[in-house]
Design a protein around this motif. Structure first.
Motif, PDB file in Angstrom:
ATOM      1  N   ILE A  58       0.820  -1.208   0.000  1.00 33.49           N
ATOM      2  CA  ILE A  58       0.000   0.000   0.000  1.00 33.49           C
ATOM      3  C   ILE A  58       0.856   1.260   0.000  1.00 33.49           C
ATOM      4  N   ALA A  59       2.084   1.155   0.501  1.00 34.04           N
ATOM      5  CA  ALA A  59       2.960   2.319   0.578  1.00 34.04           C
ATOM      6  C   ALA A  59       3.393   2.755  -0.817  1.00 34.04           C
ATOM      7  N   ASP A  60       3.246   4.043  -1.095  1.00 32.27           N
ATOM      8  CA  ASP A  60       3.732   4.575  -2.359  1.00 32.27           C
ATOM      9  C   ASP A  60       5.246   4.388  -2.392  1.00 32.27           C
ATOM     10  N   GLY A  61       5.758   3.980  -3.531  1.00 31.98           N
ATOM     11  CA  GLY A  61       7.188   3.720  -3.603  1.00 31.98           C
ATOM     12  C   GLY A  61       7.567   2.380  -3.014  1.00 31.98           C
ATOM     13  N   PHE A  62       6.611   1.464  -2.989  1.00 33.31           N
ATOM     14  CA  PHE A  62       6.824   0.129  -2.437  1.00 33.31           C
ATOM     15  C   PHE A  62       8.101  -0.510  -2.975  1.00 33.31           C
ATOM     16  N   THR A  63       8.261  -0.504  -4.294  1.00 32.43           N
ATOM     17  CA  THR A  63       9.457  -1.131  -4.874  1.00 32.43           C
ATOM     18  C   THR A  63      10.711  -0.312  -4.583  1.00 32.43           C
ATOM     19  N   SER A  64      10.568   1.009  -4.500  1.00 38.85           N
ATOM     20  CA  SER A  64      11.734   1.851  -4.192  1.00 38.85           C
ATOM     21  C   SER A  64      12.262   1.558  -2.792  1.00 38.85           C
ATOM     22  N   ILE A  65      11.332   1.322  -1.847  1.00 34.22           N
ATOM     23  CA  ILE A  65      11.737   0.983  -0.480  1.00 34.22           C
ATOM     24  C   ILE A  65      12.441  -0.374  -0.469  1.00 34.22           C
ATOM     25  N   LEU A  66      11.882  -1.341  -1.202  1.00 32.79           N
ATOM     26  CA  LEU A  66      12.514  -2.657  -1.275  1.00 32.79           C
ATOM     27  C   LEU A  66      13.912  -2.564  -1.880  1.00 32.79           C
ATOM     28  N   GLU A  67      14.078  -1.695  -2.851  1.00 32.45           N
ATOM     29  CA  GLU A  67      15.391  -1.545  -3.492  1.00 32.45           C
ATOM     30  C   GLU A  67      16.423  -0.968  -2.532  1.00 32.45           C
ATOM     31  N   MET A  68      15.970  -0.242  -1.508  1.00 38.37           N
ATOM     32  CA  MET A  68      16.895   0.311  -0.514  1.00 38.37           C
ATOM     33  C   MET A  68      17.376  -0.744   0.471  1.00 38.37           C
ATOM     34  N   CYS A  69      16.671  -1.867   0.538  1.00 35.19           N
ATOM     35  CA  CYS A  69      16.998  -2.901   1.526  1.00 35.19           C
ATOM     36  C   CYS A  69      18.247  -3.675   1.132  1.00 35.19           C
ATOM     37  N   ASP A  70      19.026  -4.053   2.137  1.00 33.10           N
ATOM     38  CA  ASP A  70      20.209  -4.884   1.895  1.00 33.10           C
ATOM     39  C   ASP A  70      19.821  -6.348   1.723  1.00 33.10           C
ATOM     40  N   ARG A  71      18.779  -6.770   2.406  1.00 29.11           N
ATOM     41  CA  ARG A  71      18.266  -8.128   2.279  1.00 29.11           C
ATOM     42  C   ARG A  71      16.767  -8.095   2.532  1.00 29.11           C
ATOM     43  N   ILE A  72      16.024  -8.893   1.786  1.00 31.18           N
ATOM     44  CA  ILE A  72      14.570  -8.952   1.919  1.00 31.18           C
ATOM     45  C   ILE A  72      14.179 -10.377   2.272  1.00 31.18           C
TER      46      ILE A  72
END
Length: 347
Positions: free
Chosen positions: A260-274
């Motif tokens: 639901i968060a805008d920029g969902f994929t952008s936030i995931l891209e900032m992660c070191d591990r998911i």
């Protein structure tokens, strides 16, 4: 305007003075110096220039009644009950002095919150980046499969990481489950976003004010309205996460994420591990396959490359937090040995 970065504590009851000092040093993770005084003469002799670099003098009421403000211009008096239990009203001996009070015999956390409120109200309080040699490591937790234990795993992961270094947990789900924390009215992610939007340079203070301590973990209480999350733009989330890193307060950040968060994929891209939880039923596997295909088709395949897919059995969820932490330890240890290309195929 010079910045203030000193907290002074004065109480002739030395044990209390040192216990309050110890509590603040352990729990107030900001670049403040703390100085203690257990007699009045040392307090009055404290350098005048340093007095004006002091955020606040925290002083026992019995001492305040003898030395008044002692040359400090911001004073937090610790009220002491008389023999009949009553509290004597405070006299403000100088109208130019910022004088506040709070009971002495209460939880030290409440005294610390009073101090934080003092800091929040003063524009010259130091709130700069702390020295931290290591960059912030960001762990994202997301699965397209609902009711899979995502939040339980996220908190368990945060508790493990918190034993190794200060860890922040942020929940971006629209209807967050009960996190088992006590929160003050109006202190949650919505408020943090509001404070940050108005004065981003004091983010470290806002984090201290909003966060709730739970075991080894600092938790930002989730927003109470999903409309708040929908109204935050992608660039705002990215900016907030970057500035959390810049405070130097934390070694780890765990983001319990929702699409639901805008920029969902952008936030995931900032992660070191998911970390992505899988279920073995047909419908869940289909959702996971669709999620992966969508990311690949939209040019976000790098998110999958650093996503560790694993099972989180119902038996672990039903067994409680200790079992979840043990399971999370196994998942975390396994993820360390995996390259990004290997992570997606992990189970």
């Amino acid at each position: 305007m010079s910045k203030r970065n000193i907290i002074a504590i004065c109480d002739t009851e030395a044990d209390y003075c040192f216990r309050l000092d110890e509590y603040l040093r352990r729990n107030l993770k900001l670049p403040f110096k703390i100085v203690d005084f257990t007699n009045e003469e040392d307090l009055k002799a404290f350098d005048d220039e340093l007095k004006h670099q002091t955020i606040g003098l925290v002083i026992a009421q019995s001492v305040y009644e003898r030395v008044h403000d002692a040359g400090f211009d911001r004073v937090l008096v610790l009220e002491e009950p008389s023999r009949d239990g009553s509290i004597k009203p405070l006299d403000n001996y100088d109208d130019d002095i910022e004088l506040r009070s709070t009971p002495k015999y209460q939880s030290m956390d409440k005294i610390m919150q009073k101090l934080i409120a003092f800091c929040m109200d003063q524009p010259d309080t130091l709130s700069s980046k702390q020295r931290q040699d290591e960059k912030l490591t960001i762990y994202g937790v997301y699965s397209p499969i609902k009711r899979c234990g995502q939040t339980m795993f996220s908190k368990a992961l945060g508790q493990l990481l918190g034993a190794e270094g200060r860890t922040l947990y942020m929940n971006l789900e629209p209807f967050a489950s009960d996190l088992g924390i006590q929160t003050s009215a109006g202190q949650n992610l919505q408020d943090l976003l509001y404070y940050f939007d108005n004065d981003e340079k004091r983010l470290s203070l806002y984090l201290e004010r909003v966060c709730v301590k739970s075991g080894n973990l600092d938790i930002i209480p989730p927003a109470t309205s999903f409309m708040t999350l929908k109204g935050v733009e992608s660039k705002e989330w990215i900016h907030l996460i970057k500035e959390i890193a810049n405070t130097g307060l934390y070694k780890y950040l765990v983001i319990d994420l929702s699409e639901i968060a805008d920029g969902f994929t952008s936030i995931l891209e900032m992660c070191d591990r998911i970390f992505t939880i899988r279920r073995n039923d047909t419908q869940s596997l289909h959702k996971l396959e669709t999620y992966g295909r969508t990311l690949r088709l939209t040019g976000c395949g790098n998110i999958l490359d650093k996503s560790m897919v694993f099972d989180f059995p119902d038996s672990i969820m039903d067994a409680g937090s200790q079992a979840a932490e043990l399971y999370a330890r196994n998942v975390l240890d396994a993820s360390v040995s995996l390259s990004d290309k290997e992570a997606q195929d992990a189970s």
